[in-house]
Each structure stands twice: as structure tokens, then as C-alpha cells.
Design a protein around this motif. Structure first.
Motif, short mmCIF file in Angstrom:
data_model
loop_
_atom_site.label_atom_id
_atom_site.label_comp_id
_atom_site.label_asym_id
_atom_site.label_seq_id
_atom_site.Cartn_x
_atom_site.Cartn_y
_atom_site.Cartn_z
N THR A 15 -53.38 -39.22 -15.45
CA THR A 15 -53.02 -39.88 -14.19
C THR A 15 -51.76 -40.72 -14.33
OG1 THR A 15 -54.62 -41.64 -14.74
CG2 THR A 15 -55.37 -39.90 -13.27
N SER A 16 -51.55 -41.35 -15.48
CA SER A 16 -50.31 -42.10 -15.68
C SER A 16 -49.11 -41.17 -15.79
CB SER A 16 -50.42 -42.98 -16.94
OG SER A 16 -50.60 -42.19 -18.10
N PHE A 17 -49.32 -39.99 -16.37
CA PHE A 17 -48.23 -39.01 -16.41
C PHE A 17 -47.87 -38.54 -15.01
CE2 PHE A 17 -46.58 -34.65 -16.95
CZ PHE A 17 -45.54 -34.91 -17.83
N MET A 18 -48.88 -38.37 -14.16
CA MET A 18 -48.60 -38.02 -12.77
C MET A 18 -47.80 -39.12 -12.08
SD MET A 18 -51.29 -37.07 -9.71
CE MET A 18 -51.81 -35.57 -10.52
N LEU A 19 -48.10 -40.37 -12.40
CA LEU A 19 -47.34 -41.48 -11.83
C LEU A 19 -45.87 -41.40 -12.24
CD1 LEU A 19 -47.28 -44.20 -10.31
CD2 LEU A 19 -47.90 -45.31 -12.46
N ILE A 20 -45.61 -41.03 -13.47
CA ILE A 20 -44.22 -40.88 -13.93
C ILE A 20 -43.50 -39.80 -13.13
CG2 ILE A 20 -42.77 -40.24 -15.90
CD1 ILE A 20 -44.95 -41.37 -17.73
N LEU A 21 -44.17 -38.68 -12.90
CA LEU A 21 -43.55 -37.59 -12.14
C LEU A 21 -43.22 -38.04 -10.72
CD1 LEU A 21 -45.69 -34.50 -13.24
CD2 LEU A 21 -43.56 -35.35 -14.22
N LEU A 22 -44.11 -38.79 -10.09
CA LEU A 22 -43.87 -39.26 -8.73
C LEU A 22 -42.70 -40.25 -8.69
CD1 LEU A 22 -47.57 -39.75 -7.57
CD2 LEU A 22 -46.00 -37.97 -6.82
N LEU A 23 -42.61 -41.11 -9.70
CA LEU A 23 -41.51 -42.08 -9.74
C LEU A 23 -40.17 -41.38 -9.93
CD1 LEU A 23 -43.17 -44.86 -11.92
CD2 LEU A 23 -42.53 -45.05 -9.52
N LEU A 24 -40.14 -40.40 -10.80
CA LEU A 24 -38.89 -39.65 -11.00
C LEU A 24 -38.52 -38.86 -9.75
CD1 LEU A 24 -39.32 -38.37 -14.67
CD2 LEU A 24 -37.82 -40.19 -13.86
N ALA A 25 -39.53 -38.34 -9.05
CA ALA A 25 -39.25 -37.61 -7.81
C ALA A 25 -38.65 -38.52 -6.75
CB ALA A 25 -40.53 -36.96 -7.29
N LYS A 26 -39.02 -39.79 -6.77
CA LYS A 26 -38.44 -40.74 -5.83
C LYS A 26 -37.03 -41.17 -6.24
CE LYS A 26 -41.03 -43.93 -3.99
NZ LYS A 26 -41.15 -43.46 -2.58
N GLY A 27 -36.56 -40.68 -7.37
CA GLY A 27 -35.21 -40.99 -7.82
C GLY A 27 -35.11 -42.14 -8.78
N TRP A 28 -36.25 -42.69 -9.21
CA TRP A 28 -36.23 -43.82 -10.13
C TRP A 28 -35.62 -43.36 -11.46
CZ3 TRP A 28 -40.51 -46.17 -13.53
CH2 TRP A 28 -40.18 -47.48 -13.87
N ALA A 29 -34.58 -44.06 -11.90
CA ALA A 29 -33.86 -43.78 -13.14
C ALA A 29 -32.99 -42.53 -13.05
CB ALA A 29 -34.83 -43.64 -14.32
N VAL A 30 -32.95 -41.89 -11.87
CA VAL A 30 -32.06 -40.76 -11.69
C VAL A 30 -30.94 -41.12 -10.73
CG1 VAL A 30 -31.89 -38.34 -10.99
CG2 VAL A 30 -33.97 -39.17 -12.11
N THR A 31 -31.28 -41.61 -9.55
CA THR A 31 -30.28 -42.04 -8.58
C THR A 31 -30.34 -43.53 -8.29
OG1 THR A 31 -31.76 -41.58 -6.72
CG2 THR A 31 -30.34 -39.78 -7.48
#
Length: 567
Positions: free
Chosen positions: A313-329
Motif C-alpha cells: 500500500t505504501s508503494f501504491m502511495l508512491i505511484l500516486l504521488l509521482l503521477a501527480k507530478g511530485w518530484a517530476v514537475t
């Protein structure tokens, strides 16, 4: 860091409370306990025995028979013995279904009506060949009365069943019932203890179930890896050992990476990987102990399973955060986005824990139902699919407002690989419905662990320091005006003067007086971050930190405290 650990502790407390509130038959291969006769029926265990090889012979190295052996005694003398039944699935289901009849005498007659035709009995059915029943309790220090071949009894035991099935592996079911057979009339009756005792007698049992000859455990190196395991759980020790070696290599490497690259996303991934590593260590320890004594450590297994749940579940949280652009944009996410994320993610974790509790306490072990064939399992799969759709929606928005080709390429590959991780479990759960229960557990365990391990490897590669800098905002400690950049990144990048906010750059004076021509400049986040630095480097003039002011109408855009007309 405190957040994930807080939820781990809360999950453990909830899990223990749930497990204590329910009960189910033991899943050990070495069982000890007692059966009180006021219960009428006691189901002991369901155990899968391997296929017997055609040339298998007892007490030899080629012995592949299954064995059920042990001792059953009582501190109270019973007027007549009750019954221990060891049945295959074909005979057990009807036997088990008739146990709930209100009239216990009728229940006993119906339970044994079919068995009377196939089960051997020295007084009532000598022509039968099936060795299904034993009269218990047995006299201390002596064999059970139905053991007419002492040479077949395992040393130190009062009874022994030898399971042989040359066609296929099969589940066998062990149970005790307060029924006895009248040796004169051959009719079955309920043993009503109230007619003979003031208190219900207790029957103590110590039973072991194994695949292979218990007298020749050291005859083969391969045998200890299978000896105590039910057929549906065989080879899980090797599986956990492989994953342990993989994570033993991965985790130190990730610790090295997170020390070079201090950012919340890498720290959160390190926590997720640590939870999975601890889970594998605990489950491996339990499995090794189980291979040695047939009991293992139930507490270690439960703790390992709950750590595995929170790792996923914490790994899923990471995927959702990256999808929102966290640490990418962007380097920050708004408070409202965090609240929405937690409101959805925390209940998802709770549902996962409830499914685990349900599977251990409520699912009837007699049935061949796995965790994803119950309504909590369907709910988890539905929630996972919903999270997948949300992930795709957030990723679409992030890609819509990102114009860096390199980052778009990364987001595209990241989304495709993450989508595979999201969707594999519903697909596997649907396929597993049609898989034989003797193979289903290993199929689900192997695929889920392999998919998770592969996902961790991919994420570790994406976040590795010398690669992540190409498309992620993980390095750098000071980004002035980043809040304004995030707002800009979420707004439309191409707008028109006099109707919306205009981002306009004039580099030549000849365009200053042309009011009919509209100019727009579309910049990615990286371009905006580097604008001030490039201008300073080319002019050699020290300027204040870059700020961005979004204005309306035809007002100029202010960069570095100067209007566009002075750039």
C-alpha cells in the motif's frame, strides 16, 4: 517517516484484535490439543498429500506415501469409544454437511450412512478396504484397538494412517465426532456424555501429518523441504529464500542511494522496501521453523503478512504521488491534494487489513475459496481498480501541462509499467478461480511476490541518483519561487491577451507597438527554473532571485524584478 510507521503499528493492533476475536482450525502439520465431547464435532485439519509414485514402497528411499500418526488419549474412561475420521474430499463433504442436524442420533446416522458402505470395520464391514475410521480414545501406552498391523504403526504412536493415491495429489480431512457404532446392531448413535459423566470428558490428541516416511526423514536431502508441508504449500520455502537473497542485495543499495539523494520520495520508497524486506525475513523464519518441526511461528507469519500489506500500500502511495507530478514537475503538493490522497489511501489500507482478518477467521477452511473469492476480496480488487483509474487520471493531467520531451518520455514509460503493476492482481485473481486449489495458493503467492519484486527493482532503477536527475527534481536544495511555479504548471500555458493572463516575452523592440499580433511562449518547468540562471550567466550581472508574477490584461511579465521591455 513517522506517518507510515504509525499506520503499521495501528494495523498490527487491529490485526491482533481481529485474530483474537475469531478462531479457525490450525494450519500446522503437528497438532496438539483437546476435544471436549460437548462440542459433538471437531474439525482438526485439511492437508494436501502428494501423488504416490507407482513404484513407491514403504520404509524405503522411494517411499512417497503420506502419513498421519500420533496419540489420542483421555484422562476419563469413556463407556464406549467415539470416532476419529480421516476422509478424502469425495467422502468428507457429505459427512461434514450432516453434522448440524438438531437430533444428534440422526446426525450420526446420516454422517456415517455412506461411509458404512466403504469403510472397513472388523465387526460390521469386513469386506471393505477403505481405512477411514479409528475408535478413540486409545488406552495409554497401547495401540488403538483398530490397529491390527503393529508393524505399520510409526514408532511412539498409537495409530497410523498410510495415504496412497497413485493418480493425483489430494486433500484429506481429519475430524473427531462424538458418535459410536453399536457393534451388535451396527447402528450409529450419539455419545451423550450427560448419561455417563457429570462433566464433559476431554480427549487429548497429538497428531502429525507428513508427506514421506517419518522413519526415514534423513534418507534424502530433498525430503525435509517437503516433509511437513501440505502439497499446496510445498516449495514455498525455496520461494521465500530466493526473494530474501534478492532483497538482501537491494536494500543496502537503496540505503546507499537515499544517502546520496535526500528527498521525501526516495525516503518513502526506502520505507516501503524496508517493510517488504522485513516481511520476507519474518515469513522465511516462520517457514524454516515449520520445515523443521511442522509448527513454525504463527506470530511471525502474521506479522510478516501485515508488513507485506503495508509495503504494497505504501508503494501504491508512491505511484500516486509521482503521477501527480511530485518530484517530476513540482517539489510540493498542495494541502488539499494531500488531504484527498490520505482520505482515499488510508481506507484502502484498512480494507486490506480487514480482508486479511476475514481470510484467517471467517473463510471456512473446508471450502476451496481463496481470499479473492469472498466479498472483502472483491472489494479490495474493486478499490485497486479504482485507484488505478485515479492514477491514470492524475498522470494524464501531469502530462498535459508538461512540455519537456525528456520528462514526457519518462512519464509515458512510468505510466505503462505502473499500469501493469496495478492490473496484474485482478487478472490473476480471475484466472485463479479456474485453477485447482492444490496449485492455487502457490500460483497467487509466486505471481504476487514476483510482480512486487519486479516493481521494486524498476522503481529503484528510476530513482537511482545518476539517472533520476535526468527527469526528476530530486537534487537541488533551493528553488526560489517554486510555489508560484506549481501554480503556473497547473494553469493553462497558452492564453490570450485582454481575456486571460498572458505570458509574453519581447526580445526585439519592433514588436512592441504591434497590438494586433499575439505572441505566446510555452515553457516547461525546467525552462522556467533555468531562465534566471542563463540570463545572469550571459550578462555577468548579479541579480536578485528569480520571481514570477502572473498578471492580467496587457501588463508586462516581471522576471528578476525587471519588466519584459527591459530584458
Amino acid at each position: 517517516m513517522g506517518g507510515p510507521w504509525r499506520w503499521v503499528r495501528a494495523g498490527l493492533v487491529l490485526l491482533v484484535m481481529g485474530l483474537l476475536s475469531g478462531s479457525q482450525p490450525s494450519d500446522c502439520a503437528h497438532l496438539s490439543g483437546s476435544f471436549t465431547l460437548d462440542q459433538f464435532f471437531r474439525f482438526v485439519i485439511k492437508f494436501g498429500f502428494q501423488k504416490t509414485e507407482k513404484h513407491s514402497q514403504q520404509n524405503t528411499e522411494s517411499d512417497t506415501f503420506g502419513y498421519i500418526y500420533g496419540n489420542v488419549t483421555s484422562r476419563m474412561n469413556l463407556t464406549v469409544p467415539i470416532t476419529l475420521a480421516v476422509l478424502d474430499k469425495h467422502n468428507f463433504l457429505e459427512f461434514y454437511a450432516n453434522r448440524n442436524n438438531f437430533d444428534r442420533d440422526v446426525a450420526c446416522q446420516r454422517m456415517f450412512d455412506k461411509l458404512d458402505k466403504v469403510a472397513f470395520n472388523s465387526g460390521c464391514n469386513k469386506g471393505a478396504e477403505a481405512d477411514y475410521l479409528r475408535r478413540i480414545p486409545c488406552e495409554r501406552g497401547k495401540l488403538c484397538p483398530d490397529e491390527d498391523s503393529p508393524s505399520n504403526v510409526v514408532s511412539g504412536s498409537q495409530f497410523t494412517y498410510v495415504i496412497s493415491d497413485p493418480n493425483v495429489p489430494r486433500f484429506w480431512y481429519v475430524s473427531m465426532v462424538a458418535c459410536y457404532q453399536n457393534q451388535t446392531t451396527c447402528q450409529w448413535h450419539h455419545y451423550d456424555y450427560r448419561k455417563f459423566h457429570s462433566q464433559p470428558p476431554e480427549i487429548d490428541f497429538d497428531i502429525q501429518l507428513v508427506n514421506g516416511n517419518p522413519n526415514r526423514q534423513s534418507a534424502s536431502f530433498f525430503n525435509p523441504l517437503l516433509f511437513h508441508f501440505s502439497f499446496d504449500q510445498q516449495n514455498t520455502l525455496e520461494m521465500y529464500l530466493i526473494f530474501f537473497v534478492i532483497y538482501l542485495v537491494m536494500f543496502p543499495l537503496q540505503v546507499y542511494a537515499v544517502r546520496l539523494q535526500k528527498h521525501p520520495v526516495t525516503r518513502l520508497f526506502t520505507v516501503s522496501l524496508l517493510l517488504e524486506f522485513i516481511s520476507v525475513c519474518l515469513l522465511l523464519t516462520h517457514t524454516v521453523r515449520y520445515a523443521m518441526n511442522g509448527i513454525g511461528s504463527k506470530n511471525l507469519a502474521i506479522t510478516g503478512d501485515i508488513f507485506d500489506i503495508f509495503s504494497r500500500t505504501s508503494f501504491m502511495l508512491i505511484l500516486l504521488l509521482l503521477a501527480k507530478g511530485w518530484a517530476v514537475t513540482r517539489l510540493q503538493i498542495s494541502v488539499s491534494s494531500w488531504i484527498l490522497l490520505m482520505v482515499i489511501w488510508i481506507p484502502y489500507c484498512a480494507i486490506h487489513v480487514l480482508l486479511y482478518i476475514w481470510n484467517r477467521t471467517e473463510v471456512d477452511i473446508i471450502s476451496d475459496t481463496d481470499e479473492y473469492q469472498t466479498w472483502p476480496g472483491w472489494l479490495v480488487l474493486a478499490c485497486r481498480s479504482t485507484m488505478m483509474l485515479w492514477f491514470l487520471w492524475e498522470l494524464r493531467i501531469t502530462m498535459k501541462y508538461e512540455h519537456s520531451t525528456q520528462k514526457l518520455d519518462f512519464l509515458l514509460h512510468f505510466g505503462a509499467s505502473s499500469l501493469v503493476w496495478f492490473i496484474y492482481l485482478p487478472i490473476v485473481a480471475i484466472i485463479a478461480v479456474n485453477v485447482n486449489p492444490l496449485w492455487r495458493y502457490k500460483l497467487l503467492l509466486g505471481i504476487t511476490n514476483s510482480a512486487d519484486c519486479l516493481a521494486y527493482c524498476v522503481m529503484m532503477g528510476l530513482l537511482w541518483p545518476n539517472r533520476a536527475g535526468q527527469y526528476m527534481l530530486l537534487t537541488g536544495s533551493n528553488y526560489a519561487g517554486m510555489d508560484e511555479l506549481d501554480e503556473f504548471n497547473e494553469a493553462p500555458h497558452i492564453v490570450h491577451r485582454d481575456s486571460d493572463s498572458v505570458l509574453r516575452v519581447d526580445c526585439d523592440d519592433e514588436y512592441a507597438d504591434n497590438d494586433d499580433e499575439i505572441e505566446t511562449l510555452v515553457l516547461s518547468t525546467d525552462d522556467l527554473l533555468s531562465t534566471g540562471n542563463n540570463h545572469n550567466a550571459s550578462s555577468g550581472i548579479e541579480t536578485p532571485p528569480t520571481t514570477i508574477v502572473s498578471t492580467g490584461g496587457s501588463k508586462p511579465l516581471i522576471l528578476n524584478g525587471r519588466s519584459r521591455n527591459h530584458l
